[in-house]
Design an enzyme around this catalytic site. Structure first.
Site, PDB file in Angstrom:
ATOM      1  N   LEU A   1       0.866  -1.190   0.000  1.00  0.00           N
ATOM      2  CA  LEU A   1       0.000   0.000   0.000  1.00  0.00           C
ATOM      3  C   LEU A   1       0.898   1.234   0.000  1.00  0.00           C
ATOM      4  CD1 LEU A   1      -3.090  -0.461   2.339  1.00  0.00           C
ATOM      5  CD2 LEU A   1      -3.018  -0.109  -0.135  1.00  0.00           C
ATOM      6  N   HIS A   2       1.352   1.622  -1.185  1.00  0.00           N
ATOM      7  CA  HIS A   2       2.351   2.693  -1.294  1.00  0.00           C
ATOM      8  C   HIS A   2       1.859   4.022  -0.721  1.00  0.00           C
ATOM      9  CE1 HIS A   2       4.563   0.119  -4.118  1.00  0.00           C
ATOM     10  NE2 HIS A   2       3.449  -0.047  -4.791  1.00  0.00           N
TER      11      HIS A   2
END
Ligand SMILES: [Ca+2]
Length: 313
Positions: free
Chosen positions: A242-243
């Protein structure tokens, strides 16, 4: 403490969507002045639409969403449908937005907002290529000194690249824009792949989103289900990174992250390493530090925060 005023500059993107949801769910810490869309993961028409879909999903239809630059400063657009799907938000079935785009260009919104607020009180949060931010700095150099800080997702050092062997996608798409931002003198906090690849949505974590049993919980679970397929195939990891939510989580709980204050420069000349973030992690040069380059995340704390906040929407 008053909530921190921010502009989210974004190319949604499932992980952008989660980053926006986290910000909108956290009014004690974050005051979202507006959202500016940029071409990146998918073309501008879709990112501008997706940003509004996310605001409507969160029930925050009062947030102004502006469309910005539809291509990098001086090169053709590279997109990432292979990761995010044709719409950029593949996974859940979400209705087309009813809220209109705000009038005006994203770059002018960024400029006007920085001029309208006290210097040092507005933070920029880029989650995509840096085209809008660099364009604003070029068009109105007077705003540069007014920016409180830039907290962005982009780049990599130890993880090197995800779109080429040497470069991370956001920086690679518009390296000239990134170069302008990193040389601007504004303090930059960088969430590189080194960190985001530790923010993995494992099955257990995704089940926690689904267990919220809300519209938002199901949508986030389905979004991560979708783009997880790509990462599991590519990296053999236990889930999708989940950048972009690392950026908004940092604004809420900076103590979940640690890094080094170092010099970071962008490669803009070599075709082989175009868009590489050359980070002086080991401080082997005397180039002055221009960035807090994050190296570690408390992933358990991050997902606990995310799940707790998404439950509010
Ligand atoms: Ca993004």
């Amino acid at each position: 403490m008053a909530p921190r005023k921010i502009i989210i500059d974004t190319d949604p993107g499932q992980d952008d969507a989660v980053a926006i949801l986290l910000a909108l769910a956290s009014p004690e810490e974050i005051d979202v002045l507006g959202i500016t869309a940029v071409a990146g993961n998918v073309p501008l028409e879709l990112t501008a639409k997706n940003a509004r879909i996310v605001c409507e999903l969160a029930g925050h239809t009062h947030i102004p969403v502006y469309a910005g630059c539809d291509r990098p400063l001086n090169r053709p657009l590279v997109t990432a449908e292979h990761v995010h799907g044709k719409t950029g938000l593949d996974g859940p079935v979400l209705p087309d937005p009813e809220m209109p785009l705000a009038d005006g260009h994203a770059v002018d919104f960024i400029i006007d907002t920085l001029r309208a607020h006290e210097p040092g009180t507005v933070t920029l949060c880029p989650l995509g290529p840096l085209t809008n931010i660099a364009s604003a700095f070029q068009k109105a150099p007077d705003i540069v000194d007014r920016v409180q800080e830039i907290v962005l997702m982009g780049g990599a050092y130890f993880e090197v690249g995800n779109i080429t062997p040497a470069a991370e996608f956001n920086i690679y798409v518009d390296p000239e824009a990134a170069d302008i931002v990193f040389k601007s003198g504004v303090h930059v906090v960088v969430m590189p792949l080194d960190v985001t690849h530790d923010a993995l949505v494992t099955k257990h974590r995704n089940d926690a989103f689904r267990a919220l049993d809300s519209k938002v919980g199901h949508a986030v679970a389905e979004m991560t289900d979708f783009f997880e397929r790509f990462d599991i195939e590519k990296y053999g990891s236990e889930g999708a990174p989940l950048h972009d939510p690392c950026v908004t989580a940092y604004l809420i709980r900076p103590e979940l992250f640690s890094g080094r204050h170092i010099n970071v420069q962008i490669e803009t000349k070599s075709e082989l390493t175009m868009g590489m973030t050359v980070a002086d992690w080991w401080r082997v040069t005397d180039h002055p530090p221009n960035a807090m380059f994050i190296g570690e995340i408390d992933a358990e704390g991050f997902f606990a925060l995310l799940t707790e906040r998404l439950a509010r929407l």
